[in-house]
Write a protein that holds these residues in place. Sequence first.
Motif, mmCIF file in Angstrom:
data_model
loop_
_atom_site.group_PDB
_atom_site.id
_atom_site.type_symbol
_atom_site.label_atom_id
_atom_site.label_comp_id
_atom_site.label_asym_id
_atom_site.label_seq_id
_atom_site.Cartn_x
_atom_site.Cartn_y
_atom_site.Cartn_z
ATOM 1 N N UNK A 77 8.752 -1.105 -10.284
ATOM 2 C CA UNK A 77 7.841 -0.370 -9.489
ATOM 3 C C UNK A 77 7.992 -1.032 -8.191
ATOM 4 N N UNK A 78 8.324 -0.188 -7.091
ATOM 5 C CA UNK A 78 8.359 -0.511 -5.771
ATOM 6 C C UNK A 78 7.202 0.118 -5.102
ATOM 7 N N UNK A 79 6.098 -0.662 -4.864
ATOM 8 C CA UNK A 79 4.921 -0.194 -4.169
ATOM 9 C C UNK A 79 3.767 -1.295 -3.856
ATOM 10 N N UNK A 80 2.954 -1.399 -2.991
ATOM 11 C CA UNK A 80 1.980 -2.502 -2.646
ATOM 12 C C UNK A 80 0.808 -1.928 -2.194
ATOM 13 N N UNK A 81 0.701 -0.983 -1.412
ATOM 14 C CA UNK A 81 -0.546 -0.791 -0.920
ATOM 15 C C UNK A 81 -1.760 0.081 -1.700
ATOM 16 N N UNK A 82 -3.077 -0.034 -1.136
ATOM 17 C CA UNK A 82 -4.290 0.723 -1.718
ATOM 18 C C UNK A 82 -4.257 1.230 -2.984
#
Length: 638
Positions: free
Chosen positions: A152-157
Amino acid sequence: MSLHPVFQSVTDRIRKRSAASRRAYLDGIARMRDEGPLRGRLSCANLAHGFAACGPTDKARLRGEPTANIGIVTAYNDMLSAHQPYESYPEFIRETARALGHTAQVAGGVPAMCDGVTQGRAGMELSLFSRDVIAQSTAIALSHDMFDSSVYLGICDKIVPGLLIGALAYGHLPAIFIPGGPMTPGIPNKTKAEVRERYAAGEASREELLEVEAQSYHSAGTCTFYGTANSNQTMLEAMGVQLPSAAFINPGTPLREAFTREAVARAVQISALGNDYRPLGELIDERAIVNAVAMLMATGGSTNHTIHWVAVARSAGIILTWDDMDQLSQIVPLLARVYPNGEADVNRYHAAGGNAYVFRELLEAGLMHGDIPTVVEGGMARYAEEPKLEGDRIRYEPGPRASADDAVLRPVSAPFEAQGGLRLLRGNLGRSLIKLSAVKPEFRTIEAPAVVVDTPQALNRLHAARALPQDFVAVVRYQGPRANGMPELHSLAPLLGMLQNQGRRVALVTDGRLSGASGKIPAAIHMTPEAARGGPLAYLREGDIIRLDGEAGTLEALVDADEWQRREAAADTAPAPTDYGRNLFGYNRANVSPADQGALSISCGPATTEGADWDYDAEYDLGADEAALASPHESKDN
């Protein structure tokens, strides 16, 4: 090290409360797991569609003897600084998997909006619901039965919670989250905040403000303050679904690339076709959830996660409550000072010892479960280790045993505060939360008249007209999930902070959210029940005296009971949301659950409601724990 008795009792209560829903969840993923790698069960036409666009090597592997195929779910876009580095990740992941004798495909993309761009704008009313859209998009991406593992490529909020919820719907698949890292330091966060407050006071120009903002948000990577995005990273590591110490390595560095390479190799190894099968739904149990909450408290993380992690937990059949979070916060000390709870950014936090240091401190104090399974061998002890680059591979060594900067990180034996950064407030206005770690002790209690508005813009207009009292509690209502999607009200922080700097006593009470970057004023947020559900905020009137005591955990309207009973709810004066895409989310607003149940507008977790309205205080006698709460660390070795 034995667990702190309150830490253990909270975990046990969550386990007991969640028994039926957790069993239903595990039964569901067991059925999916028992069917084996589903690609082999596809019809020839289905399978041919699935590999039609692949090159010869990948096509041969996908149609031949089973090899692991990694599904990539990406939140890439190049408008978000944190997600821009992901542009090149899919090809790198494919190449790495290919070199290992396996394959990888982009399963799908999910939306990723930036709250920093939409603050104070109509688009912010889509923000919270974007989490549920991301969860649904993730499920769609994984629906093709082509994958044996996932990254999974995701970071934010809202993006990481949404990805987690979607991944847990396919909990029989192993999953590893791959961060992109923070941008390098810009100007000091304190300088940025000072210019924002001067602008709110009319003492700085727009050009000066824009320049300071551009110097702060200046390159690819996550914003460097400790808001929701960076809190996501520490909580993922606390649950063991991200590689140890992967969170805060800057983009474009050799170590960042090595982490991505290692994550791909590990995703293969923990697949059902590897030699160490570790499905996500079995990794994330009540212990992992409690670990994440403990890390949130120890580092003074984002208030948004009091909503998001309730939703994440329910996706795995686990019922987490605000009462659980509140009790954990009272025994987990605050070990980090990172902006907005201090002046340091996450780069300085990482250099001082970072997550590895905090994990070791919590594990040794009995304030973290060390026995949970993780995506790496060795459990949570591995997360107290520090990565070093050796060639193009990562080598771990023991993490720091002392903080390199005691203005940023401190041990459990000498914390910044004995309690964590969060407190549950109760009273005749309902239940809400306050982030105490960002508020100086002298500002944590206030008794003042209410200034009641239905939009943040109305408060700004009152200020411009010089119509605000010397001291006041700003009540911004009809901002909850059902009213308008629960936008963040961070645009109020500079105004209220400026007034507090002038020696005035101010506070905020709202059924909306504030922000992962919530500031120095006392703010009772996420008020439940919200005004749009007939909650008490709808009955407040201008001038009512409100008493907020963050230390005692109380929030009261000092209104005569008979007078209160005679009142009728004030109407919501906000215009109907018919523009900027808000009309598309009418179903979400009408069907969303309350904030303390995760503000979910989608079905989540197993199809059972047992325990959904758990009465925490009535069910358990908390007296046995009160002595331990009064002296949080004395009994940790018992």
